[in-house]
Design a protein around this motif. Structure first.
Motif, PDB file in Angstrom:
ATOM      1  N   VAL A  63       9.815  -8.752   3.599  1.00 33.12           N
ATOM      2  CA  VAL A  63      11.038  -8.085   2.795  1.00 33.12           C
ATOM      3  C   VAL A  63      12.219  -8.609   3.478  1.00 33.12           C
ATOM      4  O   VAL A  63      12.686  -8.096   4.519  1.00 33.12           O
ATOM      5  N   SER A  64      13.064  -9.029   2.408  1.00 29.00           N
ATOM      6  CA  SER A  64      14.416  -9.552   2.971  1.00 29.00           C
ATOM      7  C   SER A  64      15.471  -8.446   3.115  1.00 29.00           C
ATOM      8  O   SER A  64      15.132  -7.309   2.476  1.00 29.00           O
ATOM      9  N   ALA A  65      16.494  -8.434   3.681  1.00 31.05           N
ATOM     10  CA  ALA A  65      17.306  -7.324   4.152  1.00 31.05           C
ATOM     11  C   ALA A  65      18.264  -6.978   2.806  1.00 31.05           C
ATOM     12  O   ALA A  65      18.672  -5.802   2.687  1.00 31.05           O
ATOM     13  N   ASP A  66      18.285  -7.935   1.737  1.00 32.33           N
ATOM     14  CA  ASP A  66      19.026  -7.628   0.690  1.00 32.33           C
ATOM     15  C   ASP A  66      18.213  -7.485  -0.623  1.00 32.33           C
ATOM     16  O   ASP A  66      18.424  -7.701  -1.629  1.00 32.33           O
ATOM     17  N   TYR A  67      16.720  -7.218  -0.281  1.00 36.63           N
ATOM     18  CA  TYR A  67      15.946  -6.827  -1.329  1.00 36.63           C
ATOM     19  C   TYR A  67      16.508  -6.201  -2.523  1.00 36.63           C
ATOM     20  O   TYR A  67      16.991  -5.023  -2.327  1.00 36.63           O
ATOM     21  N   PRO A  68      16.405  -6.423  -3.691  1.00 35.27           N
ATOM     22  CA  PRO A  68      17.123  -5.672  -4.860  1.00 35.27           C
ATOM     23  C   PRO A  68      16.501  -4.579  -5.321  1.00 35.27           C
ATOM     24  O   PRO A  68      15.495  -4.165  -5.364  1.00 35.27           O
ATOM     25  N   VAL A  69      17.251  -3.574  -5.207  1.00 31.94           N
ATOM     26  CA  VAL A  69      16.920  -2.114  -5.716  1.00 31.94           C
ATOM     27  C   VAL A  69      18.130  -1.693  -6.976  1.00 31.94           C
ATOM     28  O   VAL A  69      19.249  -2.244  -6.696  1.00 31.94           O
ATOM     29  N   LYS A  70      17.529  -1.084  -8.014  1.00 33.53           N
ATOM     30  CA  LYS A  70      18.502  -0.769  -8.851  1.00 33.53           C
ATOM     31  C   LYS A  70      18.415   0.797  -9.177  1.00 33.53           C
ATOM     32  O   LYS A  70      17.197   1.540  -9.160  1.00 33.53           O
ATOM     33  N   ILE A  71      19.546   1.573  -9.028  1.00 38.15           N
ATOM     34  CA  ILE A  71      19.712   2.903  -9.368  1.00 38.15           C
ATOM     35  C   ILE A  71      20.237   3.058 -10.958  1.00 38.15           C
ATOM     36  O   ILE A  71      20.930   2.431 -11.533  1.00 38.15           O
ATOM     37  N   VAL A  72      19.073   3.727 -11.650  1.00 39.37           N
ATOM     38  CA  VAL A  72      19.012   3.793 -12.671  1.00 39.37           C
ATOM     39  C   VAL A  72      19.606   5.087 -13.383  1.00 39.37           C
ATOM     40  O   VAL A  72      19.878   5.342 -14.569  1.00 39.37           O
ATOM     41  N   LYS A  73      19.759   6.389 -12.499  1.00 37.49           N
ATOM     42  CA  LYS A  73      20.237   7.536 -13.074  1.00 37.49           C
ATOM     43  C   LYS A  73      21.027   8.271 -11.809  1.00 37.49           C
ATOM     44  O   LYS A  73      20.683   8.151 -10.677  1.00 37.49           O
ATOM     45  N   LYS A  74      22.058   8.886 -12.337  1.00 34.20           N
ATOM     46  CA  LYS A  74      22.721   9.818 -11.292  1.00 34.20           C
ATOM     47  C   LYS A  74      23.052  11.078 -11.764  1.00 34.20           C
ATOM     48  O   LYS A  74      23.766  11.188 -13.158  1.00 34.20           O
ATOM     49  N   LYS A  75      22.937  11.982 -11.022  1.00 35.63           N
ATOM     50  CA  LYS A  75      23.371  13.464 -11.548  1.00 35.63           C
ATOM     51  C   LYS A  75      23.944  14.156 -10.420  1.00 35.63           C
ATOM     52  O   LYS A  75      23.500  14.269  -9.259  1.00 35.63           O
ATOM     53  N   GLU A  76      24.981  15.111 -10.518  1.00 33.77           N
ATOM     54  CA  GLU A  76      25.651  15.774  -9.624  1.00 33.77           C
ATOM     55  C   GLU A  76      25.487  17.143  -9.931  1.00 33.77           C
ATOM     56  O   GLU A  76      25.752  17.718 -11.018  1.00 33.77           O
ATOM     57  N   ASP A  77      25.413  17.978  -9.150  1.00 34.01           N
ATOM     58  CA  ASP A  77      25.073  19.463  -9.015  1.00 34.01           C
ATOM     59  C   ASP A  77      26.173  19.905  -8.056  1.00 34.01           C
ATOM     60  O   ASP A  77      26.980  19.083  -7.589  1.00 34.01           O
ATOM     61  N   SER A  78      26.164  21.195  -7.765  1.00 32.54           N
ATOM     62  CA  SER A  78      27.303  21.783  -7.104  1.00 32.54           C
ATOM     63  C   SER A  78      27.438  21.657  -5.807  1.00 32.54           C
ATOM     64  O   SER A  78      28.484  21.451  -4.961  1.00 32.54           O
ATOM     65  N   ASP A  79      26.098  21.335  -5.301  1.00 30.42           N
ATOM     66  CA  ASP A  79      26.016  21.034  -3.784  1.00 30.42           C
ATOM     67  C   ASP A  79      25.292  19.753  -3.448  1.00 30.42           C
ATOM     68  O   ASP A  79      25.074  19.448  -2.273  1.00 30.42           O
ATOM     69  N   SER A  80      24.959  18.871  -4.483  1.00 34.16           N
ATOM     70  CA  SER A  80      24.226  17.585  -4.143  1.00 34.16           C
ATOM     71  C   SER A  80      24.270  16.782  -5.240  1.00 34.16           C
ATOM     72  O   SER A  80      24.697  16.913  -6.352  1.00 34.16           O
ATOM     73  N   ILE A  81      23.872  15.511  -4.943  1.00 38.29           N
ATOM     74  CA  ILE A  81      23.709  14.437  -5.789  1.00 38.29           C
ATOM     75  C   ILE A  81      22.420  14.088  -5.953  1.00 38.29           C
ATOM     76  O   ILE A  81      21.553  13.668  -5.009  1.00 38.29           O
ATOM     77  N   THR A  82      21.951  13.438  -7.182  1.00 39.48           N
ATOM     78  CA  THR A  82      20.344  13.187  -7.288  1.00 39.48           C
ATOM     79  C   THR A  82      20.615  11.829  -8.078  1.00 39.48           C
ATOM     80  O   THR A  82      21.246  11.581  -8.885  1.00 39.48           O
ATOM     81  N   LEU A  83      19.879  10.758  -7.346  1.00 37.04           N
ATOM     82  CA  LEU A  83      19.842   9.480  -7.858  1.00 37.04           C
ATOM     83  C   LEU A  83      18.227   9.175  -8.220  1.00 37.04           C
ATOM     84  O   LEU A  83      17.461   9.860  -7.581  1.00 37.04           O
ATOM     85  N   GLU A  84      18.122   8.232  -9.223  1.00 36.25           N
ATOM     86  CA  GLU A  84      16.850   7.703  -9.399  1.00 36.25           C
ATOM     87  C   GLU A  84      16.937   6.129  -9.479  1.00 36.25           C
ATOM     88  O   GLU A  84      17.807   5.744  -9.904  1.00 36.25           O
ATOM     89  N   GLY A  85      15.996   5.491  -8.823  1.00 38.17           N
ATOM     90  CA  GLY A  85      15.942   4.058  -8.784  1.00 38.17           C
ATOM     91  C   GLY A  85      14.656   3.411  -8.842  1.00 38.17           C
ATOM     92  O   GLY A  85      13.501   4.181  -8.666  1.00 38.17           O
ATOM     93  N   VAL A  86      14.524   2.352  -8.839  1.00 42.17           N
ATOM     94  CA  VAL A  86      13.379   1.483  -9.056  1.00 42.17           C
ATOM     95  C   VAL A  86      13.431   0.076  -8.497  1.00 42.17           C
ATOM     96  O   VAL A  86      14.723  -0.345  -8.340  1.00 42.17           O
ATOM     97  N   PHE A  87      12.659  -0.416  -8.032  1.00 38.65           N
ATOM     98  CA  PHE A  87      12.251  -1.871  -7.597  1.00 38.65           C
ATOM     99  C   PHE A  87      11.015  -2.470  -7.699  1.00 38.65           C
ATOM    100  O   PHE A  87       9.976  -1.736  -7.783  1.00 38.65           O
ATOM    101  N   GLN A  88      10.746  -3.792  -7.773  1.00 41.98           N
ATOM    102  CA  GLN A  88       9.547  -4.572  -7.696  1.00 41.98           C
ATOM    103  C   GLN A  88       8.695  -4.128  -6.225  1.00 41.98           C
ATOM    104  O   GLN A  88       9.433  -4.564  -5.069  1.00 41.98           O
ATOM    105  N   SER A  89       7.584  -3.936  -6.233  1.00 40.38           N
ATOM    106  CA  SER A  89       6.918  -3.686  -5.076  1.00 40.38           C
ATOM    107  C   SER A  89       6.645  -4.988  -4.381  1.00 40.38           C
ATOM    108  O   SER A  89       6.068  -5.999  -5.150  1.00 40.38           O
ATOM    109  N   PRO A  90       7.103  -5.119  -3.182  1.00 39.62           N
ATOM    110  CA  PRO A  90       6.942  -6.608  -2.670  1.00 39.62           C
ATOM    111  C   PRO A  90       5.517  -6.870  -2.591  1.00 39.62           C
ATOM    112  O   PRO A  90       5.179  -8.164  -2.645  1.00 39.62           O
ATOM    113  N   PHE A  91       4.542  -5.877  -2.351  1.00 36.34           N
ATOM    114  CA  PHE A  91       3.291  -6.255  -2.163  1.00 36.34           C
ATOM    115  C   PHE A  91       2.697  -6.982  -3.647  1.00 36.34           C
ATOM    116  O   PHE A  91       1.763  -7.826  -3.548  1.00 36.34           O
ATOM    117  N   SER A  92       3.174  -6.523  -4.840  1.00 40.12           N
ATOM    118  CA  SER A  92       2.800  -7.015  -6.158  1.00 40.12           C
ATOM    119  C   SER A  92       3.395  -8.725  -6.266  1.00 40.12           C
ATOM    120  O   SER A  92       2.693  -9.227  -7.046  1.00 40.12           O
TER     121      SER A  92
END
Length: 474
Positions: A63-92
């Motif tokens: 697994v390379s140090a710059d393996y691509p990861v994509k953040i597809v969603k961001k939500k901010e609440d009063s005390d937190s930030i929620t992100l959702e992301g995806v990437f291709q499983s290296p095993f596949s």
């Protein structure tokens, strides 16, 4: 006793004043590995590739140090930030035909505080899924949000291969169809954890840690052992190998051993090639090569003595005369994870009282699994092969220890009938310097009632990492 008659007895037993919660109706009669071992040729490929996984240096290079990861969603609440992301499983990428196409894409959720402890301290913990832990909500509510609120520790919740959005179409809930699926799952998670650790470093997070409960705890241990830098590790309710879970713990009654025995004997690939595996444990003369010593030493009585403290504490009060779990039957039964079928929206933060209420109902179900039985037809070759391949691919002795064992705090249940601690090597013996804390209860009782113990261990391990590697640089 047929599955239909057992179902009828259960309905009669729990009708009237004690009404089974609708979420638990599907939990009583479930089997594991309904298709058997899996394709023997694919098993061979898995065992060959495992040589790259077991060795930390070669694994890290996958697994390379710059393996691509994509953040597809961001939500901010009063005390937190929620992100959702995806990437291709290296095993596949390496074994595309072995990983189900639905599991090729890895999904994860990130929970971040609005304010970090300091400019240079941004602790981040990866949460691995336990058996049946689909989607994000359970780990988010149980540990991620409390860690965020009390210690400003961020969390990454990784969706398990074969679970949730990554579940194969032919699979029922989280019940794996093949034994080989366990190894595919483990290989995926090890490489996916490396992707996430690299991403954390690129984003400036640290200290980095990993945790999990039950199966998730063991996967967390394998992930930490594969990272060549200091990392926090808090495995909870897990062991040093998965072999005992499937050959001695309560889950062994969920497996159709007759099917596995028949497949094992009918295909020479299992005997002649897959079973003859060389590994570091064998070089150390540890006697569990293909389970040969297991057959010699196995105590038949204890093997199938499925105790009610598998999950709870009140086995002394058990007065049931029913013996459901009979190893000579082909239709083995399993009481699956109590939360296997709950909807994402059905339980949120304020669920403690309801879960405890449901737990009381579940106690009565446990008593059906308290008796043991003997059988002359125990399918010892299948048991031996299961133990051999599980030890080969999951035993921590086959992996290097984490770089800094001072950052390892494990939590185990003394009376765990799901992950039988008394039959496996102790973590502190395999990894001298790691700390092990015990709770005096069973598996699911610990899961429900000792959340603070898990949370405290995680916070303390991160404090050690911060003091050792970050405070000096501030």
């Amino acid at each position: 006793m047929s599955m239909t008659s057992i179902s009828s007895i259960c309905c009669q037993q729990f009708s009237g004043p004690i009404e089974i919660n609708k979420h638990y109706e599907k939990l009583l009669l479930t089997k594991y590995f309904v298709n058997g071992w899996g394709d023997p040729e694919k098993l061979k490929s898995l065992f060959q590739f495992r040589n790259h996984i077991i060795d930390r240096d070669s694994c890290f290079k996958l697994v390379s140090a710059d393996y691509p990861v994509k953040i597809v969603k961001k939500k901010e609440d009063s005390d937190s930030i929620t992100l959702e992301g995806v990437f291709q499983s290296p095993f596949s990428y390496y074994l595309p035909d072995i990983v189900p196409k639905e599991s090729h894409l890895a999904h994860f959720q990130v929970l971040l505080p609005k304010k970090w402890p300091s400019k240079n301290v941004k602790p981040m913990c990866v949460h691995m899924a336990g058996t049946g832990d689909q989607h994000y909500w359970r780990r988010r509510a149980m540990l991620a949000k409390p860690l965020l609120k009390e210690a400003a520790i961020g969390s990454i919740i990784l969706e398990n291969p074969f679970y949730g959005k990554r579940k194969p179409n032919n699979q029922v809930r989280s019940i794996l169809c093949n034994v080989s699926d366990i190894f595919v799952m483990g290989g995926c998670l090890i490489l996916e954890s490396l992707v996430l650790f690299h991403w954390c470093e690129r984003e400036g997070f640290g200290p980095i840690g990993v945790t999990g409960l039950s199966m998730g705890g063991h996967m967390a241990s394998l992930a930490a052992a594969s990272w060549p830098k200091p990392i926090v590790l808090v495995p909870c309710l897990s062991g040093t190998t998965a072999s005992g879970v499937f050959t001695e713990g309560a889950i062994s009654c969920a497996i159709d051993w007759n099917l596995l025995e028949q497949q094992y004997k009918s295909n020479s690939v299992y005997k002649n090639e897959v079973v003859n595996i060389d590994n570091e444990v064998n070089k150390l003369n540890v006697k569990f090569n293909a389970g040969k010593q297991f057959i010699k030493d196995m105590n038949i009585d204890s093997h199938f003595n499925i105790q009610s403290n598998f999950m709870l504490d009140d086995s002394k009060n058990d007065k049931s005369s029913l013996n459901i779990c009979q190893p000579q039957q082909s239709n083995k039964l399993k009481l699956t994870n109590v939360f296997d079928n709950l909807d994402d929206s059905s339980i949120e933060e304020d669920n403690e009282l309801q879960i405890k209420k449901d737990l009381k109902q579940t106690r009565h179900m446990m008593r059906f699994f308290n008796k043991h039985s003997k059988s002359e037809d125990l399918n010892l070759e299948a048991l031996s092969f299961m133990k051999g391949i599980m030890d080969e691919c999951t035993h921590l002795k086959n992996f290097k220890s984490p770089v800094d064992l001072d950052l390892v705090i494990a939590v185990c249940a003394k009376r765990d009938g799901y992950v039988p601690q008394h039959t496996m090597d102790k973590l502190e013996d395999i990894w001298p310097g790691a700390e092990v804390r015990y709770v005096n209860t069973g598996h699911v009782a610990a899961f429900i009632l000792h959340r603070n113990t898990f949370k405290t261990a995680i916070i303390e391990a991160f404090q050690r990492a911060q003091k050792k590697y970050y405070d000096k640089s501030l």
